[in-house]
Design an enzyme around this catalytic site. Sequence first.
Site, PDB file in Angstrom:
ATOM      1  CB  SER A  79      -0.897   0.020   1.233  1.00  0.00           C
ATOM      2  OG  SER A  79      -1.383   1.339   1.415  1.00  0.00           O
ATOM      3  CG  HIS A 123      -3.790  -1.599  -1.625  1.00  0.00           C
ATOM      4  ND1 HIS A 123      -4.895  -2.359  -1.920  1.00  0.00           N
ATOM      5  CD2 HIS A 123      -4.160  -0.772  -0.621  1.00  0.00           C
ATOM      6  CE1 HIS A 123      -5.904  -2.010  -1.130  1.00  0.00           C
ATOM      7  NE2 HIS A 123      -5.479  -1.038  -0.325  1.00  0.00           N
ATOM      8  CG  MET A 174      -8.409   7.086   2.125  1.00  0.00           C
ATOM      9  SD  MET A 174      -7.647   7.165   3.754  1.00  0.00           S
ATOM     10  CE  MET A 174      -6.681   5.650   3.741  1.00  0.00           C
ATOM     11  CG  HIS A 176      -9.041   0.049  -0.613  1.00  0.00           C
ATOM     12  ND1 HIS A 176      -8.482  -0.068   0.643  1.00  0.00           N
ATOM     13  CD2 HIS A 176     -10.373  -0.110  -0.451  1.00  0.00           C
ATOM     14  CE1 HIS A 176      -9.459  -0.280   1.525  1.00  0.00           C
ATOM     15  NE2 HIS A 176     -10.614  -0.303   0.881  1.00  0.00           N
ATOM     16  CG  MET A 220     -11.184   3.084   1.670  1.00  0.00           C
ATOM     17  SD  MET A 220      -9.692   3.098   2.689  1.00  0.00           S
ATOM     18  CE  MET A 220      -8.468   3.280   1.411  1.00  0.00           C
ATOM     19  CG  MET A 272     -11.656  -3.036   4.747  1.00  0.00           C
ATOM     20  SD  MET A 272     -10.101  -2.647   3.908  1.00  0.00           S
ATOM     21  CE  MET A 272      -9.251  -1.692   5.185  1.00  0.00           C
ATOM     22  N   GLY A 296      -3.141   4.060   7.813  1.00  0.00           N
ATOM     23  CA  GLY A 296      -2.139   3.007   7.847  1.00  0.00           C
ATOM     24  C   GLY A 296      -1.658   2.791   9.272  1.00  0.00           C
ATOM     25  CG  ASP A 325      -6.060  -2.803   3.052  1.00  0.00           C
ATOM     26  OD1 ASP A 325      -4.982  -2.534   3.600  1.00  0.00           O
ATOM     27  OD2 ASP A 325      -6.742  -1.968   2.412  1.00  0.00           O
ATOM     28  N   GLY A 326      -4.758  -4.283   6.119  1.00  0.00           N
ATOM     29  CA  GLY A 326      -4.685  -3.617   7.416  1.00  0.00           C
ATOM     30  C   GLY A 326      -3.928  -4.432   8.447  1.00  0.00           C
TER      31      GLY A 326
HETATM   32  C1  DX5 Z   1      -6.308   1.576   5.440  1.00  0.00           C
HETATM   33  C2  DX5 Z   1      -5.823   1.267   4.041  1.00  0.00           C
HETATM   34  C3  DX5 Z   1      -4.699   0.339   4.004  1.00  0.00           C
HETATM   35  C4  DX5 Z   1      -3.439   0.817   4.705  1.00  0.00           C
HETATM   36  C5  DX5 Z   1      -2.803  -0.375   5.311  1.00  0.00           C
HETATM   37  O1  DX5 Z   1      -7.496   2.257   5.370  1.00  0.00           O
HETATM   38  O2  DX5 Z   1      -6.885   0.671   3.307  1.00  0.00           O
HETATM   39  O3  DX5 Z   1      -4.410  -0.073   2.676  1.00  0.00           O
HETATM   40  O4  DX5 Z   1      -2.527   1.451   3.880  1.00  0.00           O
HETATM   41  O5  DX5 Z   1      -1.719   0.043   6.067  1.00  0.00           O
HETATM   42  P1  DX5 Z   1      -0.968  -0.938   7.073  1.00  0.00           P
HETATM   43  O6  DX5 Z   1      -0.444  -2.102   6.253  1.00  0.00           O
HETATM   44  O7  DX5 Z   1       0.111  -0.078   7.618  1.00  0.00           O
HETATM   45  O8  DX5 Z   1      -1.969  -1.381   8.086  1.00  0.00           O
HETATM   46 ZN    ZN Z   2      -6.373  -0.213   1.377  1.00  0.00          ZN
END
Ligand code: DX5
Ligand code: ZN
Length: 246
Positions: free
Chosen positions: A9, A34, A38, A75, A77, A168, A175, A202-203
């Site tokens: 990501s 990725h 947002m 992605h 959001m 998720m 992140g 993811d996450g």
């Molecule tokens: C969060 C994002 C993720 C984020 C993950 O809303 O969708 O893609 O970048 O970050 P990490 O791997 O640091 O949890």
């Molecule tokens: Zn993501």
Amino acid sequence: APPAIIAPSILSADFGALGKACSDTIGQGADWLHVDIMDGHFVPNMTFGAPVVTMIRPHVDRPKEAFGKGTFDCHMMIAEPKKWVKDFKKAGCDLYCFHYEAAISSTAAETPEGHSDQKTSPRELIKYIHDQGLRAGIAIKPKTPVDVLYEILDNPNKEEVPDMALVMTVEPGFGGQKFMPDMMPKVEALRKRYPELNIEVDGGLGEKTIDTAADAGANVIVAGSAVFGAKDPSQIIKVLREAVEK
Ligand code: DX5
Ligand code: ZN
């Protein structure tokens, strides 16, 4: 299960040198990028839109086949997922992954063809994404039960069926959050029902959590802080891949 796909990501990359960060990551062994979009409405944070995707796209070779190396996994959001499909197609997105929660609560919104007050159902949105020549993904937030996806995935009309499901493993928006292991029953249920489905997590994924996710049946692994915070990103990418392939 389908092959392992490692998708760093870029949310955790250096936004001041994003093009180079993208090409470096692919060079370090990543399959996809990725790209977290947002809008400050669907999630309490903002990143960037299609113009930035347009600028980073030339830094990474286009995938030679669907889901191949260099895939831009966007992605979304965002509160109005239908509104931005064409812009992201133009910008070089390959896989447009929208949120189920946004699709069921948004209207079709403004499209280049004009206004519409109709609700966009996930099915219609998937077909619309496919009609633009993109792959489609559908994401669910931690509080959304997995069974909402069953009737969407069981549809015999393939044009309306997503190419990937994203479970998720944190609340979307930021992140570096903690992995939620209680999301794993969703992944297990999907893997059991759909042996060939691309299932993304993811996450909070990293060296400590990857085995849990891989054992549950996830094959598309997003990792932001774990990859971009590593001294040797290629090593962590390898660890993630080996966990899925073992
Ligand atoms: C969060 C994002 C993720 C984020 C993950 O809303 O969708 O893609 O970048 O970050 P990490 O791997 O640091 O949890
Ligand atoms: Zn993501």
